[in-house]
Every structure is written in structure tokens, then in C-alpha cells.
Design a protein around this motif. Sequence first.
Motif, PDB file in Angstrom:
ATOM      1  N   GLY A 105       0.837  -1.210   0.000  1.00  0.00           N
ATOM      2  CA  GLY A 105       0.000   0.000   0.000  1.00  0.00           C
ATOM      3  C   GLY A 105       0.862   1.247   0.000  1.00  0.00           C
ATOM      4  N   GLY A 109       1.134   4.072  -2.870  1.00  0.00           N
ATOM      5  CA  GLY A 109       0.869   5.465  -2.503  1.00  0.00           C
ATOM      6  C   GLY A 109       2.016   6.386  -2.856  1.00  0.00           C
ATOM      7  N   ARG A 112       2.321   6.930  -6.519  1.00  0.00           N
ATOM      8  CA  ARG A 112       1.276   7.843  -6.999  1.00  0.00           C
ATOM      9  C   ARG A 112       1.709   9.297  -6.773  1.00  0.00           C
ATOM     10  NH1 ARG A 112      -2.463   6.275  -3.848  1.00  0.00           N
ATOM     11  NH2 ARG A 112      -2.395   8.043  -2.447  1.00  0.00           N
ATOM     12  N   THR A 232      -2.903  -5.819  -0.765  1.00  0.00           N
ATOM     13  CA  THR A 232      -2.506  -4.549  -0.132  1.00  0.00           C
ATOM     14  C   THR A 232      -3.237  -4.416   1.206  1.00  0.00           C
ATOM     15  OG1 THR A 232      -4.205  -3.572  -1.501  1.00  0.00           O
ATOM     16  CG2 THR A 232      -1.963  -3.198  -2.203  1.00  0.00           C
ATOM     17  N   SER A 235      -1.764   1.063   4.620  1.00  0.00           N
ATOM     18  CA  SER A 235      -2.356   2.292   4.100  1.00  0.00           C
ATOM     19  C   SER A 235      -1.742   2.716   2.765  1.00  0.00           C
ATOM     20  CB  SER A 235      -2.168   3.422   5.115  1.00  0.00           C
ATOM     21  OG  SER A 235      -2.478   4.656   4.525  1.00  0.00           O
ATOM     22  N   MET A 236      -2.603   3.234   1.880  1.00  0.00           N
ATOM     23  CA  MET A 236      -2.126   3.717   0.574  1.00  0.00           C
ATOM     24  C   MET A 236      -1.855   5.212   0.611  1.00  0.00           C
ATOM     25  SD  MET A 236      -4.397   1.792  -2.224  1.00  0.00           S
ATOM     26  CE  MET A 236      -4.567   0.032  -2.221  1.00  0.00           C
ATOM     27  N   PHE A 237      -1.879   5.796   1.797  1.00  0.00           N
ATOM     28  CA  PHE A 237      -1.660   7.244   1.930  1.00  0.00           C
ATOM     29  C   PHE A 237      -0.397   7.525   2.749  1.00  0.00           C
ATOM     30  CE2 PHE A 237      -6.180   6.626   1.250  1.00  0.00           C
ATOM     31  CZ  PHE A 237      -6.430   7.509   0.218  1.00  0.00           C
ATOM     32  N   SER A 367      -4.167  11.733  -9.000  1.00  0.00           N
ATOM     33  CA  SER A 367      -4.016  11.648  -7.544  1.00  0.00           C
ATOM     34  C   SER A 367      -5.286  11.082  -6.891  1.00  0.00           C
ATOM     35  CB  SER A 367      -3.668  13.018  -6.962  1.00  0.00           C
ATOM     36  OG  SER A 367      -4.691  13.926  -7.258  1.00  0.00           O
ATOM     37  N   VAL A 371      -5.920   6.155  -6.255  1.00  0.00           N
ATOM     38  CA  VAL A 371      -6.414   5.508  -5.034  1.00  0.00           C
ATOM     39  C   VAL A 371      -7.630   4.650  -5.382  1.00  0.00           C
ATOM     40  CG1 VAL A 371      -7.276   5.911  -2.694  1.00  0.00           C
ATOM     41  CG2 VAL A 371      -5.773   7.580  -3.754  1.00  0.00           C
ATOM     42  N   ARG A 375      -7.872   0.640  -4.987  1.00  0.00           N
ATOM     43  CA  ARG A 375      -8.766   0.114  -3.955  1.00  0.00           C
ATOM     44  C   ARG A 375      -9.923  -0.708  -4.534  1.00  0.00           C
ATOM     45  NH1 ARG A 375      -8.858   3.241   1.270  1.00  0.00           N
ATOM     46  NH2 ARG A 375      -6.988   2.028   1.464  1.00  0.00           N
TER      47      ARG A 375
END
Lengths: 497, 159
Positions: A105, A109, A112, A232, A235-237, A367, A371, A375
Amino acid sequence: MEHFISSIVNIITNPVTLTTLFLANILGIIIGALPGLTATMGIALLTGLTYGLPTEIALVILMSLYVGAIYGGSITAILLNIPGTGSAAATALDGYPLATRGRAGFAIGITRMASVFGTLFGLIMLMTIAPQLARFALLFTSAEYALLGFFGVLISGFVAGEDLKIKGWIAGFLGMLLSTVGIDELHGYARFTFGSPLLMIGISFVPAMIGVFSIPQILDNLKLTLPPRIPTSDSMFPKWSQFLRQLPNAIRSGLIGTGVGIIPGVGEDIGAWMSYFAARGMSRKKEEFGRGSVEGVVAAETGNNAAIGGALIPLLTLSIPGSPPTAVLLGALLLHGVRPGPMLGFEFPGFIQEMGGILFMASLALSICGVFVARFFIKVLDTPLRILMPIIAVLSVMGAYAIHIRIFDVFVMVVLGLLFFVLLKLRYPVAPFVLGVILGPMIDANLRRAFWVHRSFVPFLTRPVSLILVVAIVLLILAQFKWFQNLFFHQGKTQKE
Amino acid sequence: MRKHDFVASLVLLGFGAWMLVQSVRMIFVDLPGVKRVGWFIAPGVFPFILSTGIVIMALSLMVTTLRESGGLDRTYLDKLRNVLASNAFWILLAEVGLLLLYIFVLLGRLHFAVATVIYLFSAMFVVRAAAWYTMAVISVAVSVGVTYLFGNLFRIPLP
């Protein structure tokens, strides 16, 4: 600047344009993520399919798809260790090890964020350099255009040729030769038509592009089975501070990516690799590279996305595409009646800024969509390629057919596609061929126009820019000979000693 | 690889030489502009430069491949025979055949949707993409979707 802002406002205030921007971005990410489908193929396919749409919407779709696809390749590079596109190959080196350590993830992120940064960096360079270059290009005459086009095909063949460099040139020459089929622009003389009325209007470049990019991939991927992807769970952030720590690396990669993008026909793949190698060379943690280095992932992704803006610079100012996807984009622009080059600013005032606005919105869409796809659409990657490829074949047929509503174009697409299926096996690159098909008519017309005006070869050697281009072409050709390489190598060795 | 390159160089040489002859014919054409200005603006000039380049590069490729591989021999032909006998080759050939059948025979003779269903189902069937009923559903759904999208929404006359 007002064109840039008005372009953004137009996209935001028009719900149809805004929706297509997001949908095209999602489609681009999926195309880029699926191994076997590339950004170039996606743009080629969509060029045919969006022909009937208004120019602005068609450009929004193509640009958004382009940005999405260049990023999308990194998803499979991280989760499957198979780069979805060639430009994500460098990302796989460190992205996959990160994923195996349970940081999939985070890797998605941070790539990205790097991709968005890279695209915006390329955009700034586009807005800064392109107008200056366009002003300089106004000094060009037919002689310079012919030489520049020829140099573009040669340099593309030189860089793209993985095996013998000569194969890249052969591909480029075949492309240029193919472009001469049909009624000649200067005299109205039928060349290589063999009395066939179908060949009189020439070989249309969109079916040619769709054929050479999609048919070999369809046939190659029919038997491909993808490995299971890594789930995943984290967190992807990533935190902003984690990215800001990479800022010097990202800026350097942005500069390299844009610089590489400007070189005709080179593009995102080389941009990513060169940024990656530069990051490794300058890193304090060299040992982490190849084992899950965040620096490596950021460098590769910033580099390949920054190359988008870079590749647009020669495309819009000189009509010479900087990368294979922009070669297809050139075809799309010509199809919609937009002729890139130094006259673009007069014929379509503010067009470069408008393209900048679209690129800006595409990077913002990335951006969000990045996500979204990672997801919710990630399961698309589980679709067997055996099902997907025949569907792509049908879309390719429609893409080739829709331009002129002519079945002959579909024949051209399939014949060239099968030819390049064989040539790709022999490691002849596609990019110089496509560049040759697109730039061929420009080189031909300008070369003979220069001869017609000057009635001699002398101006090719007396005008400063032409002379530089002639010298560059001669050096590029001489660089193929062993004696020439030995000469420089020997001299270098002597100086060292 | 180099032995394949040798064969390719022979084909390229033949093609380049043939194009060269055609281009030369187009240099000495009876056009008013060419007569007035000179042969260097003739329609055959650019193809002449390109075909000359292809001939030179094909010769260079031939020399390189001969030096590195020694030309064609028995092992090469044996390897080629093995490739031709492999299952993968026949699957590939079947897929190419189906694509050609779809484009050159089915399109224009059958309704686009029907031709597409036949192609999609058979192309997936050859590679055993899924269970037959799944392939049938996908073929029909995609075909109807593409026909509706292009025929009705984009209003493109279908092939």
C-alpha cells in the motif's frame, strides 16, 4: 497564462469533460497496469475510437489516459513484479521487494505521489521551455525541417534498437518508405499504388499504429498467465513528510525525466531508468537499491511521468514526438486538424497552454483515480489475458475502421500488425517505424521543397542549424562503425594514461 | 537470433532492391516541375534515398550475421522444424487464422455482431480461456456492447 487557467476552468465547469477526464484516467491506469497493454497502444486505440468527438474532449481523453497509463504500470510492477508498461520496469526493482515486506500500500501510494509530482514538474518545464523553443523554431526553413525529422527518426532508431542499432534504423526507414505510398503532395504523382484506387490516398497512420502496437501484443499475451498478486493490507496514503524527504531526489529525477523526454522518440522508459540510476549513484544508501529502496521507486516514477511533459515539448514546438505515446498523439492531433510546430501559436493561439491545463487536470485526476483504482478496480488485474486479448482485437478492428469508415484500413492494420509480430521477435523496435510513418511525409515534402527553392544542396551546409543537424546525422551514422568507435575509445584511453 | 537475422537481411535486400528500381523510375518522370527545376525534386527522390538506405543496411546486416553465425546450417533448420512442430506454434497459427478469417471473410458478409460473437468465442476457445458457457456469455455481451456503442451511440456505420 489565461489560456492555461481557462482550459482548467472549462474542464471543471463542464460535467461531461470532467467525467471523461476521470473515466479516461481510470481506463489509462487499468491499461497501464495490465501487462501487455501499453500507454502507446491505449492512445492508438482511443485515437481511432474518439475520432468523432469534439477535439477538446478527444484531447482530454487521450492526455488523461496517457498520464494514467504511465502511472498504472507501477501497480503491477509492485504487486506482481511484472511491470505493466516498459516505463515501470525500474519501479519493479524496488517496488516489489517493498510489497513482499508488507508495504505494498505504501509503495503504491508513494509512486502515486511521485507520478503526480513528475507530471507537474514536466508540465512546468513544458510551459517554460516550449514557447521559447517555438520562437526559435520560427527561424527554421524547409531544409531544417527535413533534417530535423530525419534526425528524429535516426535518433529514435538509435535509442530504441535493443539489439543491433541498425535494426532501429531499418524500422524507421521502412516506416518512412511506407508513408510515401499514395498521391505525392508536391506533384500529385501516384507512388507505389500499382493502379489501386485504395492505395491512392495512402496508408493512413492510425490503422498502422493500432496494428503495430496492438496485434503483436494480442498474439503474445494470449498464452500469458499472470502470477497471483500481493494483497494490499497497509495504508495507501503515505505521510507528506515521507515524500518531502525525497524532494531533492524527485526534483533531480524530474529534470532527468524531462530532459530525456525532449529527445525525439526516446520517452518514458529511458527517463525512468536514467532517473533510477542517477538516484542510485547519488544515494547514501546504495545497498538498499534492489531490495526495496523508497528512493529508487520515487526516482523511477518521477522520471517516467516527468518525461510526459518533456516529450510534449518537441511535439508541440517542432512536430517531432519525444516518445512513442506522443508519436501516436501527434497522429491524433493531425487527425483533429491541429498541426503542431512553430506555426501552432499562430494557427491555434494558446494551444500549448491549453494542453498544459489538460495535463494539470490529468495529474490531479491521477491523484484521486490512483487511489480509486488501487482500492476498487484492482480485481480487474485478475481478468485472464486470454479473455481480454480477443476483446482488444475487436476494439482494434473498430479503432482502425472508425477513422475513414473503410475496411481497407482494417486490412492495413492486420497486415502491418502481423509483419511487426515477426519483426518484434527479431528485435526490430516499433517506435522508429511509427515515427517514420508520421514524419515521412513532412521530411519528403520539406526536403524537395528545399531543393525546389534553393535549386542546390548547398544551403543544407551553409545555414547554421542545418549544418549542426547534418553534422549530428553524420556523427550518428559514423558511430555505428567500429573504426570510428575505436578512434574515440583509443583517444579516451590515451588521455587517461 | 543471428540466423533469423540473416534470413531477414535477405528479404530486406530483395525488398529494398525492388523499391530502388521503382524509385529510380519515379525520378525520371515526365513532370513539368521536374523538367524545369531538376531531377532532385522528383517524386522518386525520397523513396530513392530510403530504399538505397535499406539496401545498404540489409547488406551490412547480412555481413554482420554471416560473421557472427556463419549463415544457414543444418542445426538452424532442425531448430526451425522443432518450433514448427510445437503446440504453441499451432495455437498461434490458429489465432492468426481466426483473426484473418474475422477480418477478411466474416466482416461484411455477416452482421458485425454475429461475426464478432463467432470470432470472440472461437479465439477464446482455442486458448481454453474459460468454461464454454462463460466464453459464450462474454462473447455475446461484448459483441452486443461494441455494436451498440459504435452503431447506436457513436453512429458509426459498422463494417
